[in-house]
Design an enzyme around this catalytic site. Structure first.
Site, PDB file in Angstrom:
ATOM      1  N   LYS A 228      26.504  51.352  36.547  1.00  0.00           N
ATOM      2  CA  LYS A 228      26.161  52.771  36.468  1.00  0.00           C
ATOM      3  C   LYS A 228      24.651  53.007  36.481  1.00  0.00           C
ATOM      4  O   LYS A 228      23.847  52.095  36.267  1.00  0.00           O
ATOM      5  CB  LYS A 228      26.802  53.404  35.233  1.00  0.00           C
ATOM      6  CG  LYS A 228      28.302  53.599  35.424  1.00  0.00           C
ATOM      7  CD  LYS A 228      28.926  54.447  34.332  1.00  0.00           C
ATOM      8  CE  LYS A 228      30.388  54.749  34.663  1.00  0.00           C
ATOM      9  NZ  LYS A 228      31.042  55.534  33.586  1.00  0.00           N
ATOM     10  N   ARG A 262      35.930  48.372  31.507  1.00  0.00           N
ATOM     11  CA  ARG A 262      36.314  48.735  32.872  1.00  0.00           C
ATOM     12  C   ARG A 262      35.176  48.330  33.807  1.00  0.00           C
ATOM     13  O   ARG A 262      34.069  48.840  33.691  1.00  0.00           O
ATOM     14  CB  ARG A 262      36.575  50.245  32.948  1.00  0.00           C
ATOM     15  CG  ARG A 262      36.974  50.765  34.314  1.00  0.00           C
ATOM     16  CD  ARG A 262      37.196  52.278  34.250  1.00  0.00           C
ATOM     17  NE  ARG A 262      37.630  52.827  35.534  1.00  0.00           N
ATOM     18  CZ  ARG A 262      36.791  53.215  36.494  1.00  0.00           C
ATOM     19  NH1 ARG A 262      35.481  53.144  36.319  1.00  0.00           N
ATOM     20  NH2 ARG A 262      37.269  53.688  37.632  1.00  0.00           N
TER      21      ARG A 262
END
Length: 283
Positions: A228, A262
């Site tokens: 991210k 995740r």
């Protein structure tokens, strides 16, 4: 065995998820526009091969997503999302021994995915779309509720919080209550603080530092930070160069009590999780 008899075994359709140890969820985006791997696995056969690779690498859950939720992503119609997701869920259910999670906010996709063999609904909008609470309640499946403000197209437009931890915790508590009212027991709920969703870098870092406080809600935590932008902003790396930052945050999440991480890079993350487990199990 029911969850009431064993709180470490979460029923996920025909399978159980072992919550006594951290689990790795592999990301399978069947979209043309996801921020990291958009378009690579949009065809059924490619998606199935990648899912199989992640299972061999140690993923115990595969998270199938048919709608990109990156900042600025365009909306996708329920029909288009279902056309992307349903064939992949059906193929994985037929071919692989793994829990299928479906990353969706769309009631029609939830219902059809449950019918085709999904074991978990993962909703970034926390069942706030019309009909979503009812769809999950009827499915009998567990659900992951994530914190986000607004929509992906607008969520990064000057997000502001007086206290990021208190507001995220309060939102998740409210959604837990909404689930209970709809007939979704707390024992069926996983919580995700939503790193990167309607949050600045400073919000993400502060929330991650105080992650343990979310255990007060009494539900398992899922953490998704793989590749991210918070990693890119700290390290100055583009998406393809964020492996080590992702692994650092995965290790930190596990150390802070996350039950599920995740990730895109399953094999590397599984090594991290297993190494931590070996140390924790030592005399």
């Amino acid at each position: 065995m029911s969850l009431a008899l064993d709180a470490n075994r979460l029923p996920c359709g025909s399978r159980f998820l072992d919550l006594s140890r951290p689990q790795v969820m592999g990301i399978l985006n069947v979209t043309p526009d996801s921020f990291s791997d958009g378009g690579r696995f949009s065809r059924r056969d490619a998606a199935l091969r990648h899912a199989a690779e992640m299972v061999r690498a140690g993923a115990t859950l595969i998270d199938v997503g048919g709608e990109s939720t990156r900042p600025g992503a365009r909306a996708v119609s329920p029909v288009e999302e279902l056309e992307r997701v349903a064939p992949v869920v059906e193929a994985i259910a037929a071919e692989l021994d793994v829990i299928i999670s479906v990353d969706t906010s769309t009631p029609a996709v939830m219902r059809e995915s449950a019918r085709l063999g999904a074991g978990l609904i993962n909703d970034v909008r926390s069942l706030q779309r019309d009909g979503a609470l009812e769809a999950v309640a009827a499915s009998g499946l567990p659900v992951c509720l994530m914190h986000m403000r607004g929509e992906p197209s607008t969520m990064q437009q000057s997000p502001s919080y007086a206290d990021i931890l208190c507001e995220v915790r309060g939102f998740l508590a409210e959604r837990l209550a909404a689930c209970a009212t709809a007939g979704i027991a707390a024992e069926r709920v996983i919580l995700d603080p939503g790193f990167g969703f309607a949050k600045t870098l400073e919000h993400n870092l502060s929330l991650f530092k105080r992650l343990e406080s979310l255990h007060e809600l009494g539900r398992p935590l899922l953490v998704g930070v793989s590749r991210k932008s918070m990693i890119g902003r700290v390290l100055g790396h583009e998406v393809g160069e964020r492996l080590y930052g992702s692994l650092a945050l995965a290790a930190l999440a596990v150390a802070k009590g996350a039950h599920i991480v995740r990730v895109h890079d399953v094999a590397e993350t599984v090594d991290v999780v297993r190494m931590i487990a070996a140390v924790e199990a030592a005399e």
